[in-house]
Design an enzyme around this catalytic site. Structure first.
Site, PDB file in Angstrom:
ATOM      1  N   CYS A   1       0.273   3.127   8.513  1.00 39.37           N
ATOM      2  CA  CYS A   1       1.066   2.020   7.960  1.00 39.37           C
ATOM      3  C   CYS A   1       0.423   0.652   8.081  1.00 39.37           C
ATOM      4  CB  CYS A   1       2.382   1.885   8.721  1.00 39.37           C
ATOM      5  SG  CYS A   1       3.005   3.401   9.306  1.00 39.37           S
TER       6      CYS A   1
ATOM      7  N   CYS B   1       2.800  -1.431  15.345  1.00 37.44           N
ATOM      8  CA  CYS B   1       2.767  -1.255  13.893  1.00 37.44           C
ATOM      9  C   CYS B   1       2.041  -2.399  13.204  1.00 37.44           C
ATOM     10  CB  CYS B   1       4.202  -1.140  13.366  1.00 37.44           C
ATOM     11  SG  CYS B   1       4.255  -0.861  11.595  1.00 37.44           S
TER      12      CYS B   1
ATOM     13  N   CYS C   1       6.868  -6.889   7.164  1.00 34.86           N
ATOM     14  CA  CYS C   1       8.058  -6.384   7.863  1.00 34.86           C
ATOM     15  C   CYS C   1       8.407  -7.382   8.965  1.00 34.86           C
ATOM     16  CB  CYS C   1       7.749  -5.021   8.490  1.00 34.86           C
ATOM     17  SG  CYS C   1       9.169  -4.239   9.285  1.00 34.86           S
TER      18      CYS C   1
ATOM     19  N   GLU D   1       0.819  -1.201   0.000  1.00 33.84           N
ATOM     20  CA  GLU D   1       0.000   0.000   0.000  1.00 33.84           C
ATOM     21  C   GLU D   1       0.854   1.253   0.000  1.00 33.84           C
ATOM     22  OE1 GLU D   1      -1.877   0.684   4.048  1.00 33.84           O
ATOM     23  OE2 GLU D   1      -1.333  -1.430   4.118  1.00 33.84           O
TER      24      GLU D   1
ATOM     25  N   CYS E   1       4.117   8.260   0.090  1.00 37.98           N
ATOM     26  CA  CYS E   1       4.683   7.337   1.063  1.00 37.98           C
ATOM     27  C   CYS E   1       4.861   5.980   0.379  1.00 37.98           C
ATOM     28  CB  CYS E   1       3.749   7.241   2.274  1.00 37.98           C
ATOM     29  SG  CYS E   1       4.327   6.099   3.519  1.00 37.98           S
TER      30      CYS E   1
ATOM     31  N   CYS F   1       7.702  -4.221  15.697  1.00 39.60           N
ATOM     32  CA  CYS F   1       7.312  -3.134  16.607  1.00 39.60           C
ATOM     33  C   CYS F   1       5.870  -3.362  17.099  1.00 39.60           C
ATOM     34  CB  CYS F   1       7.423  -1.784  15.912  1.00 39.60           C
ATOM     35  SG  CYS F   1       9.089  -1.416  15.359  1.00 39.60           S
TER      36      CYS F   1
HETATM   37  N1  SAH Z   1      10.515   0.550   9.265  1.00 40.57           N
HETATM   38  C1  SAH Z   1      10.706   1.963   9.140  1.00 40.57           C
HETATM   39  C2  SAH Z   1       9.723   2.528   8.191  1.00 40.57           C
HETATM   40  C3  SAH Z   1       8.296   2.561   8.673  1.00 40.57           C
HETATM   41  S1  SAH Z   1       7.926   4.215   8.757  1.00 40.57           S
HETATM   42  C4  SAH Z   1      10.681   2.600  10.509  1.00 40.57           C
HETATM   43  O1  SAH Z   1      10.428   1.899  11.469  1.00 40.57           O
HETATM   44  O2  SAH Z   1      10.973   3.787  10.634  1.00 40.57           O
HETATM   45  C5  SAH Z   1       6.525   4.361   9.567  1.00 40.57           C
HETATM   46  C6  SAH Z   1       6.607   5.218  10.798  1.00 40.57           C
HETATM   47  O3  SAH Z   1       5.337   5.140  11.425  1.00 40.57           O
HETATM   48  C7  SAH Z   1       7.619   4.684  11.795  1.00 40.57           C
HETATM   49  O4  SAH Z   1       8.131   5.737  12.561  1.00 40.57           O
HETATM   50  C8  SAH Z   1       6.750   3.805  12.643  1.00 40.57           C
HETATM   51  O5  SAH Z   1       7.348   3.560  13.891  1.00 40.57           O
HETATM   52  C9  SAH Z   1       5.487   4.647  12.730  1.00 40.57           C
HETATM   53  N2  SAH Z   1       4.284   3.883  13.083  1.00 40.57           N
HETATM   54  C10 SAH Z   1       3.980   2.592  12.869  1.00 40.57           C
HETATM   55  N3  SAH Z   1       2.786   2.284  13.392  1.00 40.57           N
HETATM   56  C11 SAH Z   1       2.321   3.401  13.953  1.00 40.57           C
HETATM   57  C12 SAH Z   1       1.133   3.729  14.658  1.00 40.57           C
HETATM   58  N4  SAH Z   1       0.197   2.818  14.906  1.00 40.57           N
HETATM   59  N5  SAH Z   1       0.976   5.012  15.065  1.00 40.57           N
HETATM   60  C13 SAH Z   1       1.922   5.938  14.834  1.00 40.57           C
HETATM   61  N6  SAH Z   1       3.061   5.693  14.185  1.00 40.57           N
HETATM   62  C14 SAH Z   1       3.261   4.442  13.754  1.00 40.57           C
END
Ligand code: SAH
Length: 352
Positions: A338, A119, A112, A92, A105, A116
């Site tokens: 995301c 996420c 992934c 997406e 984006c 985390c």
């Molecule tokens: N793997 C990379 C790229 C993903 S970027 C990274 O971790 O940076 C997406 C961003 O959105 C990252 O900062 C991630 O931590 C954040 N993110 C993921 N899920 C989220 C959520 N539920 N609410 C807010 N930010 C989120």
């Protein structure tokens, strides 16, 4: 056998394909390259003969990424895409329209493996890395889509913040950055590109030496290792002091400030003492903090703090002389965060 992906090839690779596989003159590579940038299918490359096009289609595909569905927000002009790849995998993306131009984006992996806690992209693990053509293909497909609505629109900025960990697909991501910036390619300035990482320290150190002046965003999300380990497994591999050292190397090598992403999670990382601790850790580092009220993921019982808590956290950082902003929420009605859309589609068992 899967077809060759033309998008993502360098000019030299395309020339070799044209000469060796098609038995045509080198000049065809330039013609084909121009069509590829516009997102044309091989069928649409009308300055090539019909028989050449059909030979090409048998062995190659122009853009391996196709927009399957597009959802437009009713709240703002954000548009979310569900793309399908040649092997049926779904990824997406989202395009946000700002006054300074369109920002896309982009995803770098299907799923992934970073795990985390907050996420949605990581819930089913990593399926596979995307190819250079598939990363570039998202930009080309999105460009074509928005230009069909309004020909003055164009993807101007790119954030590698879709699903996947860009530095876990290092070679393809670095090649993508060179291709998307190439004058004969989309010619997008590297200064208009942000790469976001959860903090793969050795890869960050290598990336600092690539000579690519993109903005490095680091998903920090915590003021100390204890909290970070609770929500980000990668923190077990690399403690925060090593992560911040790698950020200092990036600043020294590129002369660019680092952006820290900090998702505010109720009862986890947004107390005043956390703001103080964060400010102390970041002191002296050339950086900016992007505060993101957590997008609730229903599968996890993590939620955003109140608006008051968000603005109190921001004020506290500012008081400690840390440059910070709260990220504006966009596309809240279209599963903007995301991995949420792909996951929703997979869960509903929608067929394509
Ligand atoms: N793997 C990379 C790229 C993903 S970027 C990274 O971790 O940076 C997406 C961003 O959105 C990252 O900062 C991630 O931590 C954040 N993110 C993921 N899920 C989220 C959520 N539920 N609410 C807010 N930010 C989120």
């Amino acid at each position: 056998m899967s077809r060759i992906q033309l998008l993502g090839m360098s000019q030299t690779e395309l020339e070799r394909f044209v000469v060796e596989e098609l038995g045509e003159g080198k000049f065809r590579a330039k013609q084909i390259g121009q069509w590829l940038n516009r997102g044309a299918d091989i069928d649409e490359m009308t300055n090539l003969s019909r028989s050449l096009r059909s030979r090409m289609s048998e062995m190659a595909v122009s853009n391996p990424v196709r927009i399957l569905e597009a959802y437009k927000s009713k709240l703002d002009e954000t548009e979310k895409f569900l793309y399908v790849l040649e092997d049926g995998n779904l990824i997406e993306g989202v395009v946000m329209r700002y006054h300074h131009g369109d920002t896309l984006c982009v995803s770098t992996q299907v799923g992934c493996r970073m795990g985390c806690a907050f996420c949605a992209s990581t819930l089913e693990g990593r399926v596979r890395n995307l190819t250079v053509g598939e990363i570039l293909g998202q930009v080309v497909a999105a460009n074509r889509h928005i230009q069909a609505q309004d020909e003055t629109r164009k993807i101007h900025n790119i954030v590698l913040m879709g699903s996947g960990e860009p530095l876990d697909n290092y070679d393809s991501v670095v090649t993508f950055l060179r291709r998307v910036n190439a004058p004969e390619g989309l010619n997008i300035s590297l200064r208009n590109i942000s790469l976001s990482t959860c903090g793969l320290v050795p890869k960050m150190r290598a990336f600092a030496k690539e000579g690519l002046p993109v903005t490095l965003s680091v998903s920090l999300h915590a003021p100390n290792d204890d909290i970070r380990r609770r929500i980000m497994p990668i923190a077990n591999a690399y403690p925060m002091n090593e992560l911040l050292d790698a950020c200092r190397v990036y600043v020294a090598e590129t002369g660019r400030r680092v952006v820290f992403e900090y998702a505010l999670i109720r009862n986890v990382n947004c107390a005043m003492e956390h703001a103080d601790e964060l400010a102390a850790r970041l002191r002296g580092l050339q950086c900016h903090v992007n505060l993101i009220p957590l997008n609730d993921v229903p599968e996890r019982s993590l939620e955003a703090p109140s608006r008051q808590d968000v603005s109190a956290f921001l004020k506290r950082l500012e008081k400690r002389h840390i440059s910070a902003t709260v990220r504006r929420e966009m596309g809240a009605d279209i599963e903007g965060a995301c991995g949420q859309l792909r996951r929703k589609v997979l869960q509903e068992g929608q067929t394509i």
